[in-house]
Design a protein around this motif. Structure first.
Motif, short mmCIF file in Angstrom:
data_model
loop_
_atom_site.label_atom_id
_atom_site.label_comp_id
_atom_site.label_asym_id
_atom_site.label_seq_id
_atom_site.Cartn_x
_atom_site.Cartn_y
_atom_site.Cartn_z
N LEU A 7 0.80 -1.14 -0.01
CA LEU A 7 0.30 0.18 0.00
C LEU A 7 0.47 0.74 0.12
N VAL A 48 -4.79 -10.48 2.57
CA VAL A 48 -5.75 -10.23 1.03
C VAL A 48 -6.76 -10.53 0.53
N LEU A 57 -12.76 -2.15 6.14
CA LEU A 57 -11.72 -1.98 6.05
C LEU A 57 -10.96 -0.80 7.38
N THR A 59 -7.31 1.14 6.31
CA THR A 59 -6.12 0.31 5.80
C THR A 59 -4.87 1.14 6.25
N LEU A 68 -5.11 -7.24 6.10
CA LEU A 68 -5.80 -5.64 6.89
C LEU A 68 -7.08 -5.57 7.35
N HIS A 77 -14.15 2.79 10.42
CA HIS A 77 -13.40 2.52 9.28
C HIS A 77 -12.81 3.72 7.90
N GLY A 79 -12.36 2.72 4.34
CA GLY A 79 -11.94 1.98 3.50
C GLY A 79 -13.16 0.92 2.66
N LEU A 126 -8.16 2.21 -4.63
CA LEU A 126 -7.34 1.80 -4.60
C LEU A 126 -6.83 0.30 -5.15
N LEU A 145 -10.88 -1.30 -4.28
CA LEU A 145 -10.81 -0.32 -2.69
C LEU A 145 -11.51 0.40 -2.98
N GLN A 147 -11.69 4.05 -1.32
CA GLN A 147 -11.54 4.66 0.50
C GLN A 147 -11.57 6.46 0.69
N GLU A 149 -9.30 9.18 3.07
CA GLU A 149 -8.83 9.26 3.88
C GLU A 149 -8.88 9.95 4.97
#
Length: 162
Positions: A7, A48, A57, A59, A68, A77, A79, A126, A145, A147, A149
């Protein structure tokens, strides 16, 4: 050795990730506790190679991971797995071509899941894609994924229109 995913550092809208390994050791792979419908029912690490569409998730910002952190989607979460597909059979396409194909496949499904075109979205993408060793072991899978941030999500990003 279970699969590992690299990642990259946070901050990119289209984040590049690569699956490394895929040596077929799914019996050793971590999987979260799941309910009868297959949804994560308790926070736990997931390899994974055991990720499923709908998994929520936490991440990491960057680095190489084998697992993860998966949580029930009603817990915080950042993601979610929104799509998974296999690249076409044949010889390994190369890291760059495989990544490009993974990105294209994930981008094609992004708007249908989130409800907003990627270029208009505040969310990141992702794609996790296979590398040569994994390909040789039969891993042609891409995991997509979505996501945020900022984190702090609860619930799904399906139809989030963000």
């Amino acid at each position: 050795m279970p699969q590992r995913a690299a990642l990259p550092r946070a901050g990119a809208r289209l984040v590049t990730a690569v699956l490394i390994g895929a040596l077929g050791l799914t019996a050793c792979s971590a999987d979260a506790q799941r309910d009868a419908a297959g949804a994560v029912s308790a926070a736990d690490d997931v390899s994974v190679d055991r990720l499923r569409v709908g998994d929520c998730l936490i991440t990491p910002a960057d680095g190489v991971v084998e697992d993860l952190a998966a949580v029930p989607c009603d817990q915080e979460h950042d993601g979610e797995v929104f799509h998974a597909f296999d690249l076409p059979d044949g010889d390994f396409p190369g890291a760059e071509s495989g990544q490009a194909a993974g990105e294209a496949g994930c981008l094609a499904r992004f708007e249908g899941f989130v409800g907003t075109a990627f270029d208009d979205s505040e969310l990141d993408l992702l794609p996790l894609t296979p590398v040569a060793d994994g390909w040789a072991a039969g891993d042609q899978g891409v995991v997509c994924l979505v996501q945020d941030e900022q984190g702090g999500l609860t619930g799904t990003l399906r139809a989030a229109e963000r």
